[in-house]
Design a protein around this motif. Sequence first.
Motif, PDB file in Angstrom:
ATOM      1  N   MET A   1       0.842  -1.168   0.000  1.00  0.00           N
ATOM      2  CA  MET A   1       0.000   0.000   0.000  1.00  0.00           C
ATOM      3  C   MET A   1       0.887   1.231   0.000  1.00  0.00           C
ATOM      4  O   MET A   1       1.895   1.263   0.670  1.00  0.00           O
ATOM      5  CB  MET A   1      -0.870   0.021   1.242  1.00  0.00           C
ATOM      6  N   ASP A   2       0.475   2.171  -0.747  1.00  0.00           N
ATOM      7  CA  ASP A   2       1.207   3.424  -0.819  1.00  0.00           C
ATOM      8  C   ASP A   2       0.285   4.564  -0.459  1.00  0.00           C
ATOM      9  O   ASP A   2      -0.882   4.557  -0.830  1.00  0.00           O
ATOM     10  CB  ASP A   2       1.725   3.671  -2.236  1.00  0.00           C
ATOM     11  N   LEU A   3       0.825   5.536   0.265  1.00  0.00           N
ATOM     12  CA  LEU A   3       0.084   6.772   0.471  1.00  0.00           C
ATOM     13  C   LEU A   3       0.380   7.668  -0.708  1.00  0.00           C
ATOM     14  O   LEU A   3       1.523   7.820  -1.116  1.00  0.00           O
ATOM     15  CB  LEU A   3       0.513   7.460   1.768  1.00  0.00           C
TER      16      LEU A   3
ATOM     17  N   ASP B   1      -4.495  12.606   1.941  1.00  0.00           N
ATOM     18  CA  ASP B   1      -3.780  11.377   1.605  1.00  0.00           C
ATOM     19  C   ASP B   1      -4.775  10.248   1.382  1.00  0.00           C
ATOM     20  O   ASP B   1      -5.792  10.154   2.051  1.00  0.00           O
ATOM     21  CB  ASP B   1      -2.825  10.985   2.732  1.00  0.00           C
ATOM     22  N   ARG B   2      -4.459   9.405   0.426  1.00  0.00           N
ATOM     23  CA  ARG B   2      -5.282   8.241   0.139  1.00  0.00           C
ATOM     24  C   ARG B   2      -4.383   7.026   0.080  1.00  0.00           C
ATOM     25  O   ARG B   2      -3.214   7.118  -0.265  1.00  0.00           O
ATOM     26  CB  ARG B   2      -5.966   8.368  -1.211  1.00  0.00           C
ATOM     27  N   ILE B   3      -4.957   5.883   0.367  1.00  0.00           N
ATOM     28  CA  ILE B   3      -4.217   4.630   0.222  1.00  0.00           C
ATOM     29  C   ILE B   3      -4.668   3.991  -1.084  1.00  0.00           C
ATOM     30  O   ILE B   3      -5.865   3.773  -1.293  1.00  0.00           O
ATOM     31  CB  ILE B   3      -4.486   3.688   1.398  1.00  0.00           C
ATOM     32  N   ASN B   4      -3.715   3.734  -1.968  1.00  0.00           N
ATOM     33  CA  ASN B   4      -4.090   3.078  -3.216  1.00  0.00           C
ATOM     34  C   ASN B   4      -3.800   1.582  -3.115  1.00  0.00           C
ATOM     35  O   ASN B   4      -3.278   1.109  -2.131  1.00  0.00           O
ATOM     36  CB  ASN B   4      -3.395   3.724  -4.416  1.00  0.00           C
ATOM     37  N   ARG B   5      -4.126   0.858  -4.145  1.00  0.00           N
ATOM     38  CA  ARG B   5      -4.023  -0.594  -4.096  1.00  0.00           C
ATOM     39  C   ARG B   5      -2.827  -1.129  -4.868  1.00  0.00           C
ATOM     40  O   ARG B   5      -2.849  -2.257  -5.345  1.00  0.00           O
ATOM     41  CB  ARG B   5      -5.313  -1.197  -4.626  1.00  0.00           C
ATOM     42  N   ARG B   6      -1.782  -0.330  -4.992  1.00  0.00           N
ATOM     43  CA  ARG B   6      -0.582  -0.819  -5.654  1.00  0.00           C
ATOM     44  C   ARG B   6       0.151  -1.770  -4.734  1.00  0.00           C
ATOM     45  O   ARG B   6       0.068  -1.678  -3.528  1.00  0.00           O
ATOM     46  CB  ARG B   6       0.350   0.352  -5.962  1.00  0.00           C
ATOM     47  N   GLY B   7       0.937  -2.656  -5.295  1.00  0.00           N
ATOM     48  CA  GLY B   7       1.753  -3.561  -4.485  1.00  0.00           C
ATOM     49  C   GLY B   7       1.176  -4.963  -4.448  1.00  0.00           C
ATOM     50  O   GLY B   7       0.185  -5.280  -5.088  1.00  0.00           O
ATOM     51  N   GLN B   8       1.828  -5.809  -3.674  1.00  0.00           N
ATOM     52  CA  GLN B   8       1.432  -7.207  -3.596  1.00  0.00           C
ATOM     53  C   GLN B   8       0.134  -7.370  -2.829  1.00  0.00           C
ATOM     54  O   GLN B   8      -0.043  -6.827  -1.736  1.00  0.00           O
ATOM     55  CB  GLN B   8       2.501  -8.018  -2.873  1.00  0.00           C
ATOM     56  N   SER B   9      -0.762  -8.151  -3.377  1.00  0.00           N
ATOM     57  CA  SER B   9      -2.036  -8.374  -2.700  1.00  0.00           C
ATOM     58  C   SER B   9      -1.841  -9.137  -1.400  1.00  0.00           C
ATOM     59  O   SER B   9      -2.548  -8.887  -0.421  1.00  0.00           O
ATOM     60  CB  SER B   9      -3.005  -9.111  -3.621  1.00  0.00           C
ATOM     61  N   SER B  10      -0.877 -10.056  -1.358  1.00  0.00           N
ATOM     62  CA  SER B  10      -0.646 -10.815  -0.115  1.00  0.00           C
ATOM     63  C   SER B  10      -0.121  -9.904   0.993  1.00  0.00           C
ATOM     64  O   SER B  10      -0.505 -10.038   2.150  1.00  0.00           O
ATOM     65  CB  SER B  10       0.319 -11.972  -0.354  1.00  0.00           C
TER      66      SER B  10
ATOM     67  N   ARG C   1      -0.770  -6.664   1.235  1.00  0.00           N
ATOM     68  CA  ARG C   1      -1.919  -5.850   1.653  1.00  0.00           C
ATOM     69  C   ARG C   1      -2.819  -6.630   2.597  1.00  0.00           C
ATOM     70  O   ARG C   1      -3.299  -6.109   3.598  1.00  0.00           O
ATOM     71  CB  ARG C   1      -2.729  -5.391   0.436  1.00  0.00           C
ATOM     72  N   TYR C   2      -3.036  -7.910   2.298  1.00  0.00           N
ATOM     73  CA  TYR C   2      -3.891  -8.744   3.142  1.00  0.00           C
ATOM     74  C   TYR C   2      -3.296  -8.898   4.538  1.00  0.00           C
ATOM     75  O   TYR C   2      -4.013  -8.760   5.532  1.00  0.00           O
ATOM     76  CB  TYR C   2      -4.085 -10.118   2.495  1.00  0.00           C
ATOM     77  N   ILE C   3      -2.002  -9.160   4.610  1.00  0.00           N
ATOM     78  CA  ILE C   3      -1.338  -9.320   5.906  1.00  0.00           C
ATOM     79  C   ILE C   3      -1.415  -8.019   6.704  1.00  0.00           C
ATOM     80  O   ILE C   3      -1.727  -8.028   7.900  1.00  0.00           O
ATOM     81  CB  ILE C   3       0.124  -9.772   5.720  1.00  0.00           C
ATOM     82  N   MET C   4      -1.185  -6.887   6.054  1.00  0.00           N
ATOM     83  CA  MET C   4      -1.252  -5.600   6.739  1.00  0.00           C
ATOM     84  C   MET C   4      -2.672  -5.328   7.238  1.00  0.00           C
ATOM     85  O   MET C   4      -2.873  -4.886   8.367  1.00  0.00           O
ATOM     86  CB  MET C   4      -0.796  -4.470   5.817  1.00  0.00           C
TER      87      MET C   4
ATOM     88  N   ARG D   1      -6.537  -5.000  11.751  1.00  0.00           N
ATOM     89  CA  ARG D   1      -7.811  -5.467  12.294  1.00  0.00           C
ATOM     90  C   ARG D   1      -7.613  -6.145  13.648  1.00  0.00           C
ATOM     91  O   ARG D   1      -8.379  -5.909  14.590  1.00  0.00           O
ATOM     92  CB  ARG D   1      -8.473  -6.438  11.316  1.00  0.00           C
ATOM     93  N   SER D   2      -6.578  -6.938  13.765  1.00  0.00           N
ATOM     94  CA  SER D   2      -6.275  -7.611  15.023  1.00  0.00           C
ATOM     95  C   SER D   2      -5.945  -6.610  16.128  1.00  0.00           C
ATOM     96  O   SER D   2      -6.406  -6.751  17.268  1.00  0.00           O
ATOM     97  CB  SER D   2      -5.107  -8.575  14.809  1.00  0.00           C
TER      98      SER D   2
END
Length: 53
Positions: free
Chosen positions: A1-3, A15-24, A26-29, A34-35
């Motif tokens: 994720m990139d700002l 600032d916005r978070i875009n969806r660039r980068g590895q999906s895995s 992003r999921y872990i982050m 959430r935890s």
Amino acid sequence: MDLRRTQSGGLKEADRINRRGQSSARYIMFEMIRSMLEIKHALIITLWITTIS
């Protein structure tokens, strides 16, 4: 994720978070955040219960 920060002249967009980068990654982050929020929520409830008892 990139700002991403966009500016035009003297105005700055929020600032916005875009969806660039590895999906895995992003999921872990997402799961880590959430935890942390769940733990914080449980702690607040526990403290509230102990203060009213």
